[in-house]
Design an enzyme around this catalytic site. Structure first.
Site, mmCIF file in Angstrom:
data_model
loop_
_atom_site.group_PDB
_atom_site.id
_atom_site.type_symbol
_atom_site.label_atom_id
_atom_site.label_comp_id
_atom_site.label_asym_id
_atom_site.label_seq_id
_atom_site.Cartn_x
_atom_site.Cartn_y
_atom_site.Cartn_z
ATOM 1 N N LYS A 45 -1.609 2.276 7.878
ATOM 2 C CA LYS A 45 -1.814 1.166 7.331
ATOM 3 C C LYS A 45 -1.520 0.071 8.350
ATOM 4 O O LYS A 45 -0.605 0.010 9.302
ATOM 5 C CB LYS A 45 -0.710 0.735 6.093
ATOM 6 C CG LYS A 45 -0.741 -0.924 5.558
ATOM 7 C CD LYS A 45 0.288 -0.966 4.573
ATOM 8 C CE LYS A 45 0.069 -2.316 4.160
ATOM 9 N NZ LYS A 45 0.798 -2.420 2.796
ATOM 10 N N SER B 178 0.891 -8.445 -4.299
ATOM 11 C CA SER B 178 1.770 -7.195 -3.992
ATOM 12 C C SER B 178 3.040 -6.944 -4.826
ATOM 13 O O SER B 178 3.536 -7.994 -5.057
ATOM 14 C CB SER B 178 1.995 -6.815 -2.647
ATOM 15 O OG SER B 178 0.636 -6.648 -1.744
ATOM 16 N N HIS C 55 2.147 1.447 -3.188
ATOM 17 C CA HIS C 55 2.850 0.405 -2.334
ATOM 18 C C HIS C 55 4.437 0.191 -2.632
ATOM 19 O O HIS C 55 4.720 0.406 -3.822
ATOM 20 C CB HIS C 55 2.162 -0.839 -2.773
ATOM 21 C CG HIS C 55 2.206 -2.096 -1.779
ATOM 22 N ND1 HIS C 55 3.560 -2.580 -1.562
ATOM 23 C CD2 HIS C 55 1.486 -2.815 -0.828
ATOM 24 C CE1 HIS C 55 3.381 -3.640 -0.662
ATOM 25 N NE2 HIS C 55 2.198 -3.704 -0.125
ATOM 26 N N LYS D 38 -3.534 -4.445 -9.704
ATOM 27 C CA LYS D 38 -3.201 -5.706 -8.434
ATOM 28 C C LYS D 38 -4.576 -6.172 -7.960
ATOM 29 O O LYS D 38 -5.522 -5.632 -7.949
ATOM 30 C CB LYS D 38 -2.495 -4.932 -7.393
ATOM 31 C CG LYS D 38 -2.445 -5.721 -6.088
ATOM 32 C CD LYS D 38 -1.396 -4.991 -5.103
ATOM 33 C CE LYS D 38 -1.951 -5.471 -3.750
ATOM 34 N NZ LYS D 38 -0.921 -4.757 -2.641
ATOM 35 N N ASP E 110 -3.185 2.021 -4.060
ATOM 36 C CA ASP E 110 -2.597 1.021 -2.834
ATOM 37 C C ASP E 110 -1.729 1.728 -1.856
ATOM 38 O O ASP E 110 -0.686 2.398 -2.233
ATOM 39 C CB ASP E 110 -1.814 0.080 -3.750
ATOM 40 C CG ASP E 110 -1.690 -1.273 -2.864
ATOM 41 O OD1 ASP E 110 -1.787 -1.283 -1.294
ATOM 42 O OD2 ASP E 110 -1.137 -2.236 -3.310
ATOM 43 N N ASP E 111 -1.867 2.047 -0.708
ATOM 44 C CA ASP E 111 -1.288 2.376 0.530
ATOM 45 C C ASP E 111 -1.486 3.896 0.305
ATOM 46 O O ASP E 111 -0.388 4.476 0.761
ATOM 47 C CB ASP E 111 0.049 1.955 0.698
ATOM 48 C CG ASP E 111 -0.019 0.324 0.916
ATOM 49 O OD1 ASP E 111 -1.090 -0.199 1.028
ATOM 50 O OD2 ASP E 111 1.252 -0.292 1.244
ATOM 51 N N HIS F 266 -4.986 -9.467 -5.848
ATOM 52 C CA HIS F 266 -4.627 -9.856 -4.363
ATOM 53 C C HIS F 266 -5.899 -10.549 -3.583
ATOM 54 O O HIS F 266 -5.906 -10.331 -2.633
ATOM 55 C CB HIS F 266 -4.162 -8.517 -3.770
ATOM 56 C CG HIS F 266 -3.106 -9.042 -2.647
ATOM 57 N ND1 HIS F 266 -2.273 -8.100 -1.711
ATOM 58 C CD2 HIS F 266 -2.588 -10.397 -2.206
ATOM 59 C CE1 HIS F 266 -1.470 -8.780 -0.949
ATOM 60 N NE2 HIS F 266 -1.695 -10.200 -1.167
ATOM 61 N N ARG G 265 -9.680 -5.382 -0.156
ATOM 62 C CA ARG G 265 -10.134 -5.693 -1.483
ATOM 63 C C ARG G 265 -11.423 -6.610 -1.458
ATOM 64 O O ARG G 265 -12.148 -6.699 -2.437
ATOM 65 C CB ARG G 265 -8.979 -6.342 -2.366
ATOM 66 C CG ARG G 265 -7.906 -5.232 -2.698
ATOM 67 C CD ARG G 265 -6.548 -5.717 -2.869
ATOM 68 N NE ARG G 265 -5.824 -4.533 -2.583
ATOM 69 C CZ ARG G 265 -5.279 -3.573 -3.613
ATOM 70 N NH1 ARG G 265 -5.483 -3.997 -4.907
ATOM 71 N NH2 ARG G 265 -4.348 -2.630 -3.521
HETATM 72 MG MG MG Z 1 -2.471 -1.581 0.370
#
Ligand code: MG
Length: 473
Positions: free
Chosen positions: A312, A167, A239, A142, A45-46, A144, A89
Site C-alpha cells: 500500500k 476509514s 484496514h 466504506k 480494503d487493504d 471515502h 475508489r
Molecule cells: Mg485501502
C-alpha cells in the site's frame, strides 16, 4: 432550491451520457438475456495480492472465494486505480484516472474527517449510469469519497447507503500508538456509522461491522429481488484497526488478520446462498477485489502482497495489483486470466452488460472486459498508469513496466528517486520486480516514453479535492 439544483444536475448528466457501451458481442449477450443482470462489487480494503487461499496464502482459509475463482475467472494482473483508498475508489466509481477528477493530491494522500472536498458533482458514477436504466442501487460499507452531504453516496447515484464515510482508523479520540492500533478498542475510533444521510451510531461498533454489511446486502437483495440491482459492498476490513465478530475472533491460524478475511469470506458465502435461494444466482455477476495492497508498516496486522514487491502507498506491484475474481455461473468462462485489467474497467464493463451509457463528453480510462470474461479472449487492456498523488510514477505496457520515479510508502525522509533511464522490469518473467533490465531494452523504454507523451498531451488535471479543509486552506 436543493431539489431544483439536483434535478438540473441530473439533466446535465443525462446530456453527458452518450451511447450505450459498444461491444457487439456484449450487445448480443444483452439482447439474448431477458432480464438485466444484477451486479455486485465486493471491495475489500487493504487486502494484499497474497491474502486469499486461492491466491496462495498458506493459512488463510477462503473457501467461498476459492470456489468463485474456480468456477469463474481469477485475474492475476488486475489493478486498483491507485495505491491508497480515496483515489482508488474514485477511479472505480468513475472509470477515470483519479488525476482527472482531482481525487488525488500531492498534499494529502486521502480524504480525512476535516476534508471539505469530495467527488465532484461533475463526475458521473457507475451507480448514476445504471440507475438511469432502471437499476436499484446500494452502497454498503466504506465510502471515502467525501463525507459532507453533497458528496455522500445518496448524492452520487445510490438509492441506499449504510456504512462509514471514511476509514475505520480515523476520528481517533487522541493520537493512538501503533500498539493501540494493533490491540484496538472500538471506543478509540469515533467513526460514524450512517444510514443514508443520517448518523445512526457513533462510534461505529466495528466488532460487528463486517457481519452487518453482509446482512444489509442480503436485505437489499431480498427487497429488490424483482428489480435489477447494483450493489457496491465496500468492506471496511482488512484496514487496521482489525475487528471481527465473536464467531470469528481467535479462530484463524493467521491471527486476527485471518479472522477478518474469514468473516468477509463467510459473508460472501451467505450472499451466494441468498442469490441461489431467490433464483438470482444465474443472473448476477459478482466482482471481488480490493482498493490497494497490504499496509506493511503494521507488520503481521497488515496483509501480504505474496510474491509482489512492497505494498500500500507505493507504485510497486504490491501497492496496486489486487487479488481479483469475476463470478457469474454459466456466463463467465472459467479460467485464469494473466492479461491486464483494472477497477477502472468496471464502469464500461458493467455499462455494456446493463445497457447503461458511457459518458461521451470526457476522457474515460475504462475498457469493456466482456470479451475476456465471456469468450476467453485476450484482455483489451495493454497499458496501466501508476500514479502517486498527481504524479505519474510508472507505466506498464504489456509485460514491461517502467518506473520513472520510485518512493517508499510512508517514510518521512526524502526518499523520492527519479530514474533516467527509468527502471525497467519484465513482469511476466519477474513479477517481484527484482531484476532491472533497462540497459537491454532501450526500444521498450522509447515506446513507453511515447505512451506517456500521448497520455499527457490531453491530460486535464482536476482541481485537487483532497487538499481542501473545513474552515481552512
Ligand atoms: Mg485501502
Amino acid at each position: 432550491m436543493k431539489n431544483s439544483d439536483s434535478s438540473r444536475r441530473r439533466f446535465l448528466k443525462t446530456l453527458a451520457l452518450g451511447s450505450a457501451a459498444v461491444s457487439l458481442s456484449t450487445l448480443a449477450r444483452c439482447c439474448a438475456t431477458s432480464a438485466k443482470p444484477n451486479i455486485l462489487i465486493i471491495f475489500a480494503d487493504d487486502l494484499g495480492f497474497g491474502d486469499l487461499g486461492v491466491f496462495g496464502h498458506p493459512t488463510i482459509a477462503t473457501p467461498n472465494l476459492d470456489r468463485m475463482a474456480a468456477e469463474g475467472q481469477k485475474w492475476t494482473s488486475f489493478y486498483a486505480a491507485a495505491s491508497v483508498c480515496t483515489p482508488s475508489r474514485a477511479g472505480l466509481m468513475t472509470g477515470r484516472l483519479p488525476v482527472r477528477s482531482g481525487m488525488c493530491s500531492d498534499k494529502k494522500r486521502v480524504l480525512f474527517p476535516d476534508s471539505a472536498g469530495g467527488l465532484p458533482q461533475s463526475e458521473i458514477t457507475i451507480a448514476e449510469a445504471v440507475r438511469q436504466v432502471g437499476y436499484k442501487t446500494a452502497c454498503i460499507g466504506k465510502w471515502h469519497l467525501g463525507h459532507l452531504p453533497p458528496y455522500l453516496p445518496t448524492n452520487n447515484g445510490f438509492d441506499y447507503y449504510f456504512g462509514i464515510p471514511y476509514s475505520n482508523d480515523m476520528d481517533q479520540i487522541r493520537r493512538l500508538s501503533r500498539e493501540e492500533h494493533t490491540h484496538p478498542k472500538v471506543e478509540n475510533y469515533n467513526v460514524p456509522l450512517m444510514r443514508n444521510e443520517e448518523i445512526i451510531e457513533r462510534p461505529a461498533d466495528q466488532n460487528t461491522i463486517t457481519k452487518r454489511y453482509t446482512e444489509e446486502t442480503i436485505k437489499f437483495i431480498r427487497e429488490n429481488k424483482d428489480h435489477p440491482w447494483f450493489i457496491y459492498l465496500a468492506h471496511s476490513m482488512v484496514h487496521i484497526p482489525l475487528f471481527a465478530s465473536e464467531k470469528f475472533r481467535g479462530k484463524s491460524p493467521r491471527g486476527i488478520f485471518g479472522d477478518t478475511v474469514a468473516e468477509i469470506d463467510d459473508g460472501v458465502g451467505r450472499i451466494l446462498e441468498t442469490l441461489k435461494s431467490l433464483h438470482l444466482d444465474k443472473n448476477t455477476m459478482i466482482v471481488f477485489t480490493s482498493d490497494n495492497g497490504p499496509w506493511l508498516p503494521f507488520r503481521e496486522h497488515g496483509g501480504s502482497a505474496g510474491l509482489l514487491r512492497d505494498g500500500k502507498g507505493t507504485t510497486w506491484e504490491g501497492g496496486m495489483r489486487e487479488p481479483t475474481i469475476f463470478y457469474w455461473p454459466g456466463k463467465i468462462k472459467p479460467m485464469v486470466v494473466a492479461g491486464i485489467g483494472s477497477t477502472l474497467d468496471l464502469f464500461t464493463t458493467i455499462a455494456a452488460l446493463t445497457g447503461a451509457k458511457v459518458p461521451i463528453d470526457r476522457i474515460m480510462d475504462s475498457m469493456d472486459l466482456g470479451p475476456t470474461l465471456f469468450e476467453g479472449k485476450p484482455s483489451p487492456r495493454d497499458v496501466m498508469f501508476y500514479y502517486r498523488g498527481q504524479q505519474l510514477f510508472a507505466v506498464r505496457k504489456g509485460a514491461y513496466k517502467a518506473h520513472f520515479v520510485t518512493m517508499t510508502a510512508y517514510q518521512k525522509d526524502n526518499n523520492r528517486r527519479e530514474h533516467d533511464p527509468p527502471l525497467l522490469f519484465n513482469l511476466n518473467h519477474d513479477p517481484s520486480e527484482k531484476y532491472e533490465i533497462s540497459a537491454r531494452h532501450p526500444e521498450v523504454i522509447e515506446e513507453i516514453r511515447q505512451i506517456v507523451k500521448e497520455h499527457e498531451l490531453n491530460l486535464i488535471r482536476g482541481e485537487d479535492q483532497l487538499a481542501k479543509r473545513i474552515n481552512g486552506d
